[in-house]
Write a protein that holds these residues in place. Sequence first.
Motif, short mmCIF file in Angstrom:
data_model
loop_
_atom_site.label_atom_id
_atom_site.label_comp_id
_atom_site.label_asym_id
_atom_site.label_seq_id
_atom_site.Cartn_x
_atom_site.Cartn_y
_atom_site.Cartn_z
N VAL A 1 0.84 -1.15 0.16
CA VAL A 1 0.13 -0.07 -0.01
C VAL A 1 0.78 1.39 0.04
O VAL A 1 1.96 1.27 0.44
CB VAL A 1 -0.94 0.00 1.19
CG1 VAL A 1 -1.94 -1.17 1.12
CG2 VAL A 1 -0.27 0.11 2.57
N CYS A 2 0.35 2.36 -0.41
CA CYS A 2 0.86 3.58 -0.38
C CYS A 2 1.16 4.28 0.97
O CYS A 2 0.36 4.16 1.77
CB CYS A 2 0.04 4.64 -1.32
SG CYS A 2 0.54 6.45 -1.06
N GLY A 3 2.30 4.49 1.36
CA GLY A 3 2.72 4.83 2.65
C GLY A 3 2.19 6.46 2.99
O GLY A 3 2.03 6.79 4.09
N VAL A 4 1.82 7.06 1.85
CA VAL A 4 1.30 8.44 1.98
C VAL A 4 -0.25 8.49 2.26
O VAL A 4 -0.78 8.92 3.48
CB VAL A 4 1.47 9.36 0.69
CG1 VAL A 4 0.92 10.64 0.78
CG2 VAL A 4 2.87 9.26 0.49
N CYS A 5 -0.94 7.71 1.39
CA CYS A 5 -2.53 7.75 1.44
C CYS A 5 -3.13 6.35 1.72
O CYS A 5 -4.22 6.46 2.02
CB CYS A 5 -3.07 8.16 0.11
SG CYS A 5 -3.04 7.02 -1.18
N GLY A 6 -2.18 5.28 1.72
CA GLY A 6 -2.79 4.04 2.16
C GLY A 6 -3.71 3.32 1.31
O GLY A 6 -4.06 2.31 1.29
N ARG B 1 2.60 1.60 -8.50
CA ARG B 1 1.96 3.13 -8.32
C ARG B 1 0.95 3.24 -7.55
O ARG B 1 0.12 2.36 -7.23
CB ARG B 1 1.72 3.74 -9.94
CG ARG B 1 2.89 4.25 -10.76
CD ARG B 1 2.15 4.43 -11.83
NE ARG B 1 3.24 5.22 -12.69
CZ ARG B 1 2.75 5.61 -13.91
NH1 ARG B 1 1.65 5.23 -14.52
NH2 ARG B 1 3.64 6.30 -14.42
N CYS B 2 0.94 4.47 -6.84
CA CYS B 2 -0.40 4.83 -6.04
C CYS B 2 -1.41 5.11 -7.04
O CYS B 2 -1.30 6.24 -7.68
CB CYS B 2 0.08 5.89 -5.12
SG CYS B 2 -1.65 6.56 -4.43
N MET B 3 -2.29 4.31 -7.44
CA MET B 3 -3.21 4.49 -8.54
C MET B 3 -4.39 5.66 -8.31
O MET B 3 -4.92 6.30 -8.85
CB MET B 3 -3.89 3.39 -9.06
CG MET B 3 -3.03 2.29 -9.60
SD MET B 3 -2.46 3.24 -11.07
CE MET B 3 -1.59 1.55 -12.11
N ALA B 4 -4.84 5.76 -6.62
CA ALA B 4 -5.68 6.47 -6.22
C ALA B 4 -5.07 7.96 -6.21
O ALA B 4 -5.84 8.65 -6.78
CB ALA B 4 -5.94 6.22 -4.61
N SER B 5 -4.06 8.30 -5.93
CA SER B 5 -3.72 9.78 -5.91
C SER B 5 -2.40 9.99 -6.37
O SER B 5 -1.95 11.19 -6.46
CB SER B 5 -3.66 10.21 -4.38
OG SER B 5 -4.45 9.53 -3.41
N GLY B 6 -1.56 9.02 -6.98
CA GLY B 6 -0.50 9.32 -7.60
C GLY B 6 0.62 9.71 -6.97
O GLY B 6 1.67 10.68 -7.11
N CYS B 7 0.53 9.37 -5.53
CA CYS B 7 1.55 9.84 -4.53
C CYS B 7 2.97 9.55 -5.02
O CYS B 7 4.04 10.08 -5.03
CB CYS B 7 1.32 9.22 -3.09
SG CYS B 7 -0.19 9.70 -2.69
N LEU B 8 3.20 8.17 -5.54
CA LEU B 8 4.60 7.73 -5.76
C LEU B 8 4.54 6.46 -6.87
O LEU B 8 3.48 5.82 -7.10
CB LEU B 8 5.28 7.38 -4.54
CG LEU B 8 4.42 6.20 -3.80
CD1 LEU B 8 4.69 4.75 -3.93
CD2 LEU B 8 4.70 6.51 -2.17
ZN ZN Z 1 -1.04 7.30 -2.26
#
Ligand code: ZN
Length: 331
Positions: free
Chosen positions: A156-161, A176-183
């Motif tokens: 999971v994305c460490g920024v938004c989960g 990739r973080c598909m939800a918010s493109g964090c990383l």
């Molecule tokens: Zn994210």
Amino acid sequence: MLGATARYESEHKAARIRRKLAENAAAGKPHGGHRPYGWEPDRLTVRESEAAVIREAASRVLAGEPLRSIFRDLNSRGLHNATGKPWTHPTFRNVLLHARHAGLREHNGQEIGVAAWPAIVPPETWRAVRRVLNSPDRVTTPGRGGRLHLLSGIAVCGVCGAPLRVGHSKSTEAYRCMASGCLSRHRERLEEYVEAVVIARLSRPDAASLLAPEDDGGERERAAQAAERVRQRLDEAAASFAAGVITARQLATITGQLRPELAALEAAAAPPPDRASVLGELVSSEDVAQAWDNLSPDARRTVVRLLMEIKVSRGRRGPGFSTDGIEIIWR
Ligand SMILES: [Zn+2]
């Protein structure tokens, strides 16, 4: 005139059949029809050879294995459905969702009490399987190229989960973080790193301790009892409505409050995956790396999911791959 009469007749007949089914359901008696998988034609006696398959499948679903991987394996072992045909996704899913295997009666998708036949799997196990199969987050379809990547929907994305999935950036594949493109992180490097951590952990002399079921201090049992009490309150509310003591709106308010509570308690009461069946072969192997290589992609995902949570944050800037920001939490 004739059309109206015929329609009346057929509606009348449909109502009669519905009433009969509802009566049977209320009395805990089986419907007629084909022999259900797991049961003899009397629909009350367990067919042990098929019951064993249902138990195995439930355990594998709870360990995170996708349905298609389980039923393909069953088909390859010659274990087919009730009519002797190979399993398909919908037929297999339907069997696992059937309340009868938990010794429960269901009518129009609602549990309505204990059945006249025994349970093949405990109700808590069946409810946990149903929750997994109905979960909207469940990754069941492979991505482009027909394969499901090792960490898709697991890391999971460490920024938004949000769960990470593989996408293409320029010429390389990346999680990739598909939800918010964090990383995004290099696909192959991240997978190699996680695989190395898994193999190292399973090669340690104390790896056999991973097979022991975790002790939760009775938390699951308490959640199961609390869930049962909520189910009783739902039954009582339905009975009060049927008796005209409360209105439809009051019933809706009560069920609207209790259903989420019940879902949370059922989640907390879910039995843990059978760690020995997922990890046993790896842990007992002389050469864990070799045994890991021999596993199917689905089996590898199951192992990763069972062992760890993976949170990926942005790494340090600059060329090359760094393990900065990759957090592995052992389960
Ligand atoms: Zn994210």
